[in-house]
Scaffold this motif. Structure first.
Motif, mmCIF file in Angstrom:
data_model
loop_
_atom_site.group_PDB
_atom_site.id
_atom_site.type_symbol
_atom_site.label_atom_id
_atom_site.label_comp_id
_atom_site.label_asym_id
_atom_site.label_seq_id
_atom_site.Cartn_x
_atom_site.Cartn_y
_atom_site.Cartn_z
ATOM 1 N N SER A 1 2.213 9.066 -4.167
ATOM 2 C CA SER A 1 2.348 7.662 -3.763
ATOM 3 C C SER A 1 1.375 7.363 -2.639
ATOM 4 C CB SER A 1 3.770 7.381 -3.263
ATOM 5 O OG SER A 1 4.000 8.115 -2.065
ATOM 6 N N GLY A 2 1.235 6.074 -2.338
ATOM 7 C CA GLY A 2 0.419 5.676 -1.201
ATOM 8 C C GLY A 2 1.014 6.171 0.102
ATOM 9 N N THR A 3 2.325 6.090 0.185
ATOM 10 C CA THR A 3 3.022 6.586 1.370
ATOM 11 C C THR A 3 2.649 8.039 1.650
ATOM 12 O OG1 THR A 3 4.895 5.087 1.077
ATOM 13 C CG2 THR A 3 5.338 7.144 2.227
ATOM 14 N N GLU A 4 2.733 8.868 0.620
ATOM 15 C CA GLU A 4 2.438 10.295 0.801
ATOM 16 C C GLU A 4 0.954 10.526 1.087
ATOM 17 O OE1 GLU A 4 3.859 12.207 -2.709
ATOM 18 O OE2 GLU A 4 5.931 12.168 -2.046
ATOM 19 N N SER B 1 -0.240 -4.635 9.323
ATOM 20 C CA SER B 1 -0.606 -3.565 8.393
ATOM 21 C C SER B 1 0.644 -3.039 7.702
ATOM 22 C CB SER B 1 -1.263 -2.406 9.160
ATOM 23 O OG SER B 1 -0.319 -1.782 10.015
ATOM 24 N N TYR B 2 0.432 -2.440 6.532
ATOM 25 C CA TYR B 2 1.499 -1.683 5.882
ATOM 26 C C TYR B 2 0.893 -0.381 5.380
ATOM 27 C CZ TYR B 2 5.240 -0.082 2.929
ATOM 28 O OH TYR B 2 6.231 0.700 2.388
ATOM 29 N N HIS B 3 1.524 0.738 5.743
ATOM 30 C CA HIS B 3 0.975 2.037 5.348
ATOM 31 C C HIS B 3 1.990 2.919 4.622
ATOM 32 C CE1 HIS B 3 -2.813 1.257 7.387
ATOM 33 N NE2 HIS B 3 -2.157 0.947 8.489
ATOM 34 N N CYS C 1 -9.446 5.139 6.435
ATOM 35 C CA CYS C 1 -9.324 3.862 5.719
ATOM 36 C C CYS C 1 -8.254 4.004 4.642
ATOM 37 C CB CYS C 1 -10.648 3.436 5.105
ATOM 38 S SG CYS C 1 -11.751 2.714 6.334
ATOM 39 N N ASP C 2 -7.258 3.142 4.742
ATOM 40 C CA ASP C 2 -6.175 3.133 3.763
ATOM 41 C C ASP C 2 -6.565 2.170 2.640
ATOM 42 O OD1 ASP C 2 -3.909 2.903 2.280
ATOM 43 O OD2 ASP C 2 -2.538 2.582 3.969
ATOM 44 N N GLU C 3 -6.950 2.755 1.511
ATOM 45 C CA GLU C 3 -7.450 1.993 0.363
ATOM 46 C C GLU C 3 -6.396 1.900 -0.739
ATOM 47 O OE1 GLU C 3 -10.392 0.562 -0.017
ATOM 48 O OE2 GLU C 3 -11.788 1.513 1.389
ATOM 49 N N VAL C 4 -5.133 2.140 -0.370
ATOM 50 C CA VAL C 4 -4.083 2.187 -1.390
ATOM 51 C C VAL C 4 -4.060 0.887 -2.204
ATOM 52 C CG1 VAL C 4 -1.570 2.203 -1.699
ATOM 53 C CG2 VAL C 4 -2.671 3.932 -0.266
ATOM 54 N N MET C 5 -4.189 -0.261 -1.520
ATOM 55 C CA MET C 5 -4.168 -1.532 -2.247
ATOM 56 C C MET C 5 -5.578 -2.052 -2.525
ATOM 57 S SD MET C 5 -2.018 -4.983 -1.376
ATOM 58 C CE MET C 5 -0.396 -4.238 -1.358
ATOM 59 N N ALA C 6 -6.491 -1.811 -1.589
ATOM 60 C CA ALA C 6 -7.832 -2.421 -1.687
ATOM 61 C C ALA C 6 -8.743 -1.698 -2.676
ATOM 62 C CB ALA C 6 -8.487 -2.442 -0.308
ATOM 63 N N ALA D 1 -4.002 5.177 -3.933
ATOM 64 C CA ALA D 1 -2.863 5.298 -4.857
ATOM 65 C C ALA D 1 -2.980 4.118 -5.831
ATOM 66 C CB ALA D 1 -1.536 5.305 -4.117
ATOM 67 N N LYS D 2 -1.902 3.470 -6.162
ATOM 68 C CA LYS D 2 -1.890 2.252 -6.997
ATOM 69 C C LYS D 2 -2.950 2.292 -8.115
ATOM 70 C CE LYS D 2 0.145 -0.702 -3.383
ATOM 71 N NZ LYS D 2 1.356 -1.336 -3.791
ATOM 72 N N GLY D 3 -4.104 1.626 -7.899
ATOM 73 C CA GLY D 3 -5.121 1.495 -8.954
ATOM 74 C C GLY D 3 -5.711 2.807 -9.427
HETATM 75 N N1 PLP Z 1 -0.852 1.700 2.121
HETATM 76 C C1 PLP Z 1 -1.090 0.449 1.717
HETATM 77 C C2 PLP Z 1 -2.302 -0.276 2.207
HETATM 78 C C3 PLP Z 1 -0.211 -0.199 0.832
HETATM 79 O O1 PLP Z 1 -0.454 -1.451 0.440
HETATM 80 C C4 PLP Z 1 0.932 0.515 0.376
HETATM 81 C C5 PLP Z 1 1.884 -0.126 -0.543
HETATM 82 O O2 PLP Z 1 1.846 -1.297 -0.811
HETATM 83 C C6 PLP Z 1 1.131 1.823 0.830
HETATM 84 C C7 PLP Z 1 0.219 2.387 1.691
HETATM 85 C C8 PLP Z 1 2.311 2.610 0.351
HETATM 86 O O3 PLP Z 1 2.124 2.942 -0.988
HETATM 87 P P1 PLP Z 1 3.360 3.318 -1.927
HETATM 88 O O4 PLP Z 1 4.208 2.099 -2.042
HETATM 89 O O5 PLP Z 1 2.716 3.748 -3.207
HETATM 90 O O6 PLP Z 1 4.081 4.439 -1.276
#
Ligand code: PLP
Length: 447
Positions: A120-123, A147-149, A245-250, A274-276
Motif C-alpha cells: 500500500s501507499g501507507t507501507e 498532506s496525506y501520507h 517525494c510521495d508519488e502515491v497519488m501523483a 502505490a495506486k497507479g
Molecule cells: N500517500 C499519498 C500521497 C496518498 O494519497 C495516499 C492515499 O491516498 C497514501 C500515501 C496512502 O496510500 P494507501 O491508501 O494505499 O495506504
C-alpha cells in the motif's frame, strides 16, 4: 440511470449492502453515515452498480484506477501468476518482481534504482521513513500541514491533514512545516521554503528527511511554483537531510508525466509509489531509492520486510501495468487529454460563481469552491473533515453521483482525477455532469 428522476433514491439498501453495513467497517467515517453501494462491474472509465446504474468514474475511484476498469493485460497477468504459483516468500524471486524492479529504475527519474515492495501507499511511506532513518542515523521527519501520507502510526504522524489529530500522540520526531499554497491566503510559496530552511537549521542535524507530495493530492491538488521543489531539495541537502517525494497519488501518468517530480525536473532521494503502479488491479506499494542509498545497505542491515513484500500476483499486476503505460503511450496521452480537461474546466469555472479556483496539471485537477463571488472563501473548513454531515462540496458530489458520475471531494475541493485512459469525448460527458452539479454550490452561496 435506472430512474426517471435521478435525484430521487427509489429503493433502500439491498441484501448485500445491508450485510456489508452490519459486518464491515466503513473507512474514515461515522458508521451511522455509512451506506455502501454494491458495485457489480467496471468497464473502461465506467462502473455499474447492482441496480444497473452506470457511472463515469471522474476520480478513478480513490485516484488509483489509472488504467480504467478494462485492463485485460493486467488481469491476465495476475490470473496467470496465480495459477502458476500464487505466493513465494520474499527471499525467493519471480521474473515479474525482477522485471518490475528494473522497469521502475527505468521510468523513475535520475539514479533511483532499487525498490522495496509492500502492499500500500501507507507501507511505502513507512518504509521510506525507516530507510531515511537507517541511512542518515537521524530520526526526525519534516513534512507539511496540507498532506496525506497514510493511515498507520508512522505515516499518519507525518500526515498533516486533520485525520492525524485522532491518532495523536503519534511517532516522536515528526515536525510539520508550512505549505507552499493555501487557498485564499497571501502566503508566498518561496518564503515558506526559507522557513523550512530555518527549521532544519534550528533542529540541529537531527532531521533525516523532508517528505512532500510534489503535487498535493487529497488535500486539494496544490501545485507549487516551478522553482519550489528544486529549491526544497537544495535546502534539504544543505542540511544533510534527504528529500522523499510521495508519488502515491501523483505518479503513473496522473500529472501528464510519469511522476509529479518530473513536472519539476527533480530526482528525490527516495520515492514512494502505490495506486497507479498496478492501476489498482492489486495492492502494491513501492519505495525506490538512489544507487547511493541502496549501496549503504550492502553492509548495513536493511531491517524491514513483510510476508507479502513482492507478492507474486501483485508484482505481476505491477509489471503488466507499467508495460501498459509504456506500450499504449499513456503518459503522452494523459498530457494531451489533461490539457484538454484543464481548458474545459476553466470554461466551467467561468459559468459558475461558486468556483473560486481551478488548478492542477495533467489529469490531476482540483475545483475549489467559494461562497462569495470573486473571492476565495471556502464553504468547508479543515475541521469539517472530522465532523459528521456533508459539506457543500459533498452535496455537489452527491448531485453528480445521482446524475451518473463518481467525483471525489475533500473539505472544499472537487478532485478531478479520471483514469488516464479517458478520451476527450468522455471528458465532455463528465464536464457536462459537473456543470449541472455545480448549480448546487451556486445556490448555496451567500447572497
Ligand atoms: N500517500 C499519498 C500521497 C496518498 O494519497 C495516499 C492515499 O491516498 C497514501 C500515501 C496512502 O496510500 P494507501 O491508501 O494505499 O495506504
Amino acid at each position: 440511470m435506472a430512474t426517471d428522476d435521478p435525484s430521487v433514491e427509489t429503493d433502500g439498501p439491498n441484501d448485500v449492502e445491508r450485510m456489508d453495513r452490519e459486518h464491515v467497517f466503513g473507512t474514515w467515517a461515522y458508521q451511522r453515515e455509512v451506506s455502501p453501494t454494491e458495485v457489480t462491474s467496471g468497464d473502461g472509465v465506467y462502473f455499474t452498480d447492482a441496480r444497473g446504474n452506470r457511472r463515469l468514474d471522474f476520480s478513478a475511484q480513490l485516484m488509483c484506477s489509472n488504467l480504467g476498469h478494462s485492463a485485460d493485460r493486467v488481469a491476465d497477468a495476475m490470473a496467470e501468476q496465480a495459477r502458476r504459483g500464487a505466493y513465494f516468500a520474499p527471499s525467493l524471486t519471480t521474473e515479474n518482481r525482477a522485471r518490475l524492479g528494473k522497469l521502475l529504475a527505468e521510468v523513475t527519474p535520475g539514479d533511483l534504482s532499487k525498490t522495496f515492495f509492500s502492499t500500500s501507499g501507507t507501507e511505502a511511506v513507512e518504509a521510506a521513513i525507516k530507510i531515511a532513518r537507517l541511512y542518515t542515523g537521524r530520526h526526525k521527519i519534516v513534512s507539511r500541514y496540507r498532506s496525506y501520507h497514510g493511515a498507520t502510526y508512522g505515516s499518519i504522524s507525518v500526515t498533516g491533514d486533520p485525520r492525524r489529530l485522532l491518532a495523536e500522540p503519534g511517532l516522536p520526531g515528526t515536525i510539520k512545516a508550512p505549505d507552499p499554497y493555501a487557498y485564499g491566503s497571501t502566503l508566498d510559496p518561496m518564503e515558506s521554503l526559507e522557513y523550512i530552511d530555518e527549521m532544519l537549521m534550528l533542529e540541529g542535524d537531527t532531521v533525516a528527511a523532508v517528505l512532500v507530495e510534489p503535487i498535493v493530492g487529497s488535500n486539494g491538488i496544490l501545485v507549487p511554483p516551478p522553482e519550489y521543489l528544486p529549491r526544497l531539495k537544495e535546502i534539504a541537502h544543505a542540511h544533510d537531510a534527504l528529500l522523499i517525494c510521495d508519488e502515491v497519488m501523483a505518479g503513473f501518468g496522473r500529472c501528464g508525466e510519469w511522476f509529479g517530480s518530473d513536472v519539476f525536473d527533480v530526482t528525490p532521494d527516495i520515492m514512494t509509489m502505490a495506486k497507479g503502479i498496478t492501476g489498482a488491479y492489486a495492492p502494491l506499494g513501492a519505495t525506490t531509492v538512489t544507487g547511493e542509498i541502496a549501496a549503504h545497505f550492502e553492509d548495513e542491515m536493511f531491517c524491514h520486510g513483510h510476508t507479502y513484500s513482492g507478492h507474486p500476483v501483485a508484482v505481476a499486476a505491477g509489471r503488466a501495468a507499467v508495460e501498459t503505460y509504456i506500450d499504449d503511450d499513456l503518459i503522452p496521452h494523459a498530457r494531451e487529454v489533461g490539457d484538454y480537461l484543464g481548458r474545459e474546466l476553466e470554461k466551467v469555472a467561468d459559468r459558475h460563481p461558486s468556483v473560486g479556483e481551478v488548478r492542477g496539471v495533467g489529469l490531476f485537477r482540483g475545483v475549489e469552491l467559494t461562497k462569495r463571488e470573486g473571492e476565495r472563501v471556502p464553504f468547508g473548513e479543515r475541521k469539517d473533515k472530522l465532523s459528521p454531515g456533508k459539506t457543500v462540496v459533498d452535496e455537489v458530489s452527491s448531485r453528480a453521483w445521482n446524475d451518473g458520475m463518481h467525483l471525489a471531494s475533500m473539505i472544499n475541493t472537487l478532485i478531478v482525477a479520471p483514469p488516464v485512459v479517458i478520451t476527450e469525448d468522455e471528458v465532455d460527458e463528465a464536464v457536462a455532469i459537473l456543470d449541472e452539479a455545480l448549480r448546487v454550490s451556486d445556490d448555496a452561496m451567500e447572497s
